[in-house]
Design a protein around this motif. Structure first.
Motif: not given
Length: 276
Positions: A16, A71, A73, A75-76, A197, A222-224
């Motif tokens: 991130d 950092t 996310h 879920r990545v 993104r 985002d990662g989700e």
């Protein structure tokens, strides 16, 4: 196995943040970095910054510890593992450097999930200093791309990967965020997918140049959303592959039934005389 190549950018896509800025900021060299930035290409500047950090007594272990705090996310990591488990060929194309990327991937337990990492090479010299080199030696020959930085054209890398897998009929999913990801997005074909993104430079460029993109566009924030969109696309492609495969099998079986063998009691027409 799914006929899918998933290509990830690294900074601000898998992680991130920007790993270059992160290391420079965390090790207290931001002022010098900003001072030198207008005077040299980014890739050359990062090599210069590693020299400066080494002169200040910062070790390769210090750099590695900073990288491990980058950092990401939550879920990545599951997204990458799921894509790999579904048979996708995962690759990285990044303008960071090999030491930064591999340090973070190994820390996350992800290094073995990627078949290839395309980035700027790096090594630790005899003095323990991290050296960072350009992926493309722009000092001897320019890469000829007006869209990419002199040290790396991601579009050329994608074209090479496309060539190596073209005989296998694989489809591409490309995930990125930065302006350097626009050139490879232009190389994708109609059957491919690009995942920019949202509200990042790649997304802005695609919005402004939508007609030049052949691939299907699916944004994420985002990662989700990265995980959700990526796995949905993999599922969609896999279903299409299965459908085409089943159709081909049905056609083959159908053709077999069109060829009906002649029964023994059927009378053959008399043979035509062969002229002498």
């Amino acid at each position: 196995m799914a006929g899918i190549v998933v290509v990830f950018d690294f900074d601000k896509t898998i992680i991130d943040l920007d790993s270059d800025n992160w290391v420079v900021d965390e090790l207290g060299a931001t002022d010098l970095f900003n001072q030198l930035l207008p005077t040299m290409p980014w890739n050359s500047l990062m090599d210069r910054m590693m020299e400066e950090l080494h002169s200040q007594g910062k070790t390769i272990e210090d750099i590695a510890e900073v990288l491990k705090r980058a950092t990401i996310h939550p879920r990545v990591v599951p997204a990458i593992k799921s894509a790999h488990a579904l048979g996708c060929d995962l690759r990285i194309v990044s303008d960071a450097n090999l030491f930064f990327i591999e340090t973070i991937l190994k820390h996350l337990g992800l290094r073995d999930y990627f078949s290839e990492i395309n980035t700027n090479p790096s090594l630790v010299d005899r003095e323990g200093r991290l050296r960072i080199f350009p992926s493309h030696d722009f000092h001897s020959s320019p890469n000829g791309c007006s869209l990419c930085p002199p040290n790396m054209c991601k579009g050329l890398i994608i074209e090479r990967i496309q060539t190596t897998v073209s005989m296998e009929g694989k489809k591409f999913i490309y995930l990125g965020d930065g302006s350097g990801d626009f050139c490879p997005s232009l190389k994708l074909k109609e059957a491919d997918y690009v995942m920019p993104r949202k509200n990042f430079p790649l997304w802005d460029l695609i919005c402004k140049n939508h007609k030049h993109i052949k691939a299907e566009i699916h944004e994420w924030s985002d990662g989700e959303e990265l995980e959700s969109v990526l796995l949905q696309l993999i599922g969609k492609i896999s279903m299409e592959e299965n459908k085409n495969s089943n159709s081909a099998q049905f056609f083959s079986v159908d053709c077999k039934f069109q060829t009906i063998p002649m029964s023994a009691h059927e009378v053959l027409p008399p043979a035509l005389p062969v002229p002498l």
